[in-house]
Design an enzyme around this catalytic site. Structure first.
Site, PDB file in Angstrom:
ATOM      1  N   CYS A  26       0.959  -0.906   0.002  1.00  0.00           N
ATOM      2  CA  CYS A  26      -0.222   0.037   0.210  1.00  0.00           C
ATOM      3  C   CYS A  26       1.204   0.973  -0.016  1.00  0.00           C
ATOM      4  O   CYS A  26       2.129   1.465  -0.163  1.00  0.00           O
ATOM      5  CB  CYS A  26      -0.612  -0.120   1.504  1.00  0.00           C
ATOM      6  SG  CYS A  26      -0.034   0.439   2.706  1.00  0.00           S
ATOM      7  N   HIS A 541      -3.391  10.009   3.798  1.00  0.00           N
ATOM      8  CA  HIS A 541      -3.584   9.053   4.325  1.00  0.00           C
ATOM      9  C   HIS A 541      -5.656   8.509   3.937  1.00  0.00           C
ATOM     10  O   HIS A 541      -5.764   9.277   5.458  1.00  0.00           O
ATOM     11  CB  HIS A 541      -2.945   7.749   5.068  1.00  0.00           C
ATOM     12  CG  HIS A 541      -3.199   6.475   4.401  1.00  0.00           C
ATOM     13  ND1 HIS A 541      -4.364   5.330   5.031  1.00  0.00           N
ATOM     14  CD2 HIS A 541      -2.517   5.387   4.074  1.00  0.00           C
ATOM     15  CE1 HIS A 541      -4.269   4.243   4.441  1.00  0.00           C
ATOM     16  NE2 HIS A 541      -2.845   4.334   4.223  1.00  0.00           N
TER      17      HIS A 541
END
Length: 619
Positions: A26, A541
């Site tokens: 990720c 994020h």
């Protein structure tokens, strides 16, 4: 291959190529699916240069690298002979340890309920003060009306709990509230001789309780999912609500009600045994000394159910609420000590502000804004809070209402218990003074460096005076700012990826916090990297573990290479959809190159608009 040696070492320590079933990445970490976790040498991997941390959970084995992880991953899969997999992991539902899941649920449930509890507790304190001074009589209509607010909050506590935990447990908030209202109705609450389907029901007082409704709401969530699976869609709107209610009520009355009451009685028995065997003063002393650590770990609300249980069963709390107040006052004292010690005007303003906040019962700005940075105030609070808590424990101080902080002190005189109030006042004074003196003597770690810097600037007047430049970062979304330590992702909450903040969003728009360039937009659209002209690297994020959504609910407006200005729209996110899918929607904003700057200072927790400043970078 730039990372060949690094990847070779990872492969060796993780158990070899044959132990790797799959590897994806990720924004900041490699996520491995391993055949045998026991072969991975986690401690050795954590010690590697270039590895920030290693996290092993039921979803995957994660090695946290940083924002250059895509480059590492590209070389790694080549070395492993695997195909270039997408950044999404296989869809695996995260399974927490049952005890941890229960504690997380209780903490998250109590957080929104604290607001009315504080209001009722403070009201109780003021009413006690008014009756002590003769302003109001306990029999006057005004007193009775105002006191009804306090009584209603605790009597209808199951309704508040149901509303708070329903969405977390996949239940309808309205049906959960309806069930809670039914339990506290005059037909059921504390009524003897009830039966259902010919089965005798025990007499139970559901008012003021919290465990039965949490269990009942959990069951309601499971039942809701089951009915959605088996009831035809065109009938669900009509059948599901009535089936949920007529099934949940008997199950709650027969099973969860008694279990909840037994758990509450068990907790009361345990602490009563502790009190009779060792003395509650030990727990009170330790809690008053160490509460800031619990708050920093996100466990500050764990004491609330215990305090509620005490007040319900005994009429007062002999431990936690008094300890919480003493600890808060000690935090305020420690910040006063730093205020008196500081010579820098900006520091004085910071210490003075958080000291006032703490004395009113809100210590998070002090803990996350000062304690985490300077560390020595923890020692000061352990000294002040511990001594104050010890005195309160030895004097058997009782908290008659669910309240803490300076404004709640009058409630300690409830039932005309003036000696109790006197002992509590002495306890908080001891905690405040001892913590202030300890903090003053321990000193401010960075003060000497700052003084030296000032002297150097005076000695060199030709030097650029504004060398200590500040860069503000504005909020990426409207919502509530929370400290990074409260974010439920270890890599971010520990600060391993840089200093920053979390935001609980209240709108679906995510905007740029700075003027700069878009360096990266993650393929799954859940993360965006920006860079300012000063070189500040900002990682946004969106959500926790939302990489698994593969872009669903996300609509990114910008692409890598775009120039953006502060406040410009970067993405729109369906946060309700994210939550419905079972993911935490918290937006995390970190400065990934934090080490390049003098400091990164978060703004105090609280409500945010998209134009509000949330971080300050000291160059």
């Amino acid at each position: 291959m730039k990372y060949q040696q690094f990847n070779e070492e990872i492969i060796q320590l993780i158990g070899g190529k044959e132990n790797i079933q799959a590897v994806v990445h990720c924004m900041t970490r490699l996520r491995f699916t391993l055949k045998d976790r026991s072969l991975a040498q986690t401690d050795a991997m954590k010690a590697m240069d270039g590895v920030i941390d290693v996290v092993s959970n039921n979803v995957s084995y994660q090695i946290i690298i940083g924002t250059h992880v895509s480059e590492v991953h590209a070389e790694l899969i080549t070395m492993l002979g695997l195909s270039n997999q997408t950044t999404n992991e296989e869809t695996v539902e995260e399974k927490k340890h049952p005890l941890k899941a229960m504690l997380d649920l209780v903490s998250e449930t109590m957080t929104p309920v604290i607001e009315p509890i504080i209001a009722s507790g403070l009201l109780a304190g003021f009413l006690s003060l008014f009756t002590m001074t003769g302003i109001l009589s306990a029999e006057s209509p005004t007193y009775i009306l105002l006191n009804s607010i306090r009584e209603a909050v605790f009597f209808f506590l199951p309704i508040l709990i149901a509303m708070s935990c329903a969405k977390r447990l996949n239940a309808s908030p309205y049906l959960a509230v309806a069930l809670a209202a039914t339990l506290v109705s005059s037909s059921i609450n504390d009524v003897a001789g009830l039966s259902i389907f010919g089965i005798h029901l025990p007499q139970m007082a559901y008012a003021n309780s919290f465990i039965p409704i949490i269990l009942a709401t959990w069951f309601m969530g499971k039942l809701t999912l089951l009915l959605k699976k088996y009831i035809p869609k065109f009938l669900q709107y009509f059948l599901n609500p009535v089936l949920i209610m007529v099934i949940c009520l008997p199950v709650t009355l027969l099973i969860f009600g008694p279990i909840g009451i037994w758990i509450g009685d068990g907790l009361g028995w345990f602490f009563e045994l502790l009190h009779n065997t060792f003395g509650s003063w030990i727990v009170l002393t330790l809690y008053a000394a160490f509460q800031p650590f619990l708050i920093m770990l996100g466990a500050g609300n764990f004491m609330m159910p215990l305090a509620l249980n005490f007040v319900n069963k005994m009429g007062y709390d002999p431990i936690f609420l008094a300890a919480a107040t003493i600890s808060d006052i000690a935090v305020s004292g420690a910040m006063l000590g730093y205020f008196l010690k500081a010579k820098n005007s900006e520091q004085k303003q910071l210490f003075g502000t958080v000291s006032f906040s703490a004395i009113m019962g809100v210590t998070e700005p002090a803990i996350y804004g000062v304690f985490v940075k300077y560390r020595k105030p923890f020692i000061a609070v352990m000294i002040g809070g511990g001594i104050g808590g010890l005195f309160a424990g030895l004097m058997n101080v009782k908290t008659y209402s669910i309240v803490w902080g300076l404004m709640g002190l009058p409630s300690y005189a409830e039932n005309q218990d003036f000696a109790n109030l006197t002992f509590m006042i002495i306890s908080v004074v001891i905690a405040f003074v001892a913590a202030a003196v300890a903090a003053y003597l321990l000193g401010i770690p960075s003060e000497k460096k700052e003084t030296a810097s000032v002297k150097e600037e005076v000695a060199q007047p030709n030097k650029v005076k504004n060398s200590l430049k500040k860069i503000p970062l504005y909020s990426v979304a409207a919502g509530e700012l929370i400290p990074l330590a409260e974010v439920k992702d270890q890599a971010f909450s520990t600060g391993a990826l840089g200093k920053g903040i979390g935001i609980l969003p209240t709108s679906n728009e995510v905007v740029s916090p700075v003027d700069g360039e878009v360096m990266v937009v993650f393929p799954t659209k859940h993360a965006i990297g920006l860079k300012t002209k000063e070189g500040v690297e900002v990682l946004i994020h969106i959500g926790i573990d939302t990489v698994e959504l593969d872009g669903q609910h996300f609509d990114t407006i910008v692409t890598a290479g775009d120039q953006v200005t502060a406040g410009q729209l970067l993405a729109t996110v369906d946060f309700e959809g994210v939550k419905a899918a079972g993911y935490d929607p918290t937006i995390i904003v970190v400065i990934t190159n934090t080490v390049d700057y003098l400091d990164v200072i978060p703004s105090p927790s609280g409500a945010l608009t998209s134009e509000a400043e949330c971080l300050t970078i000291m160059l």
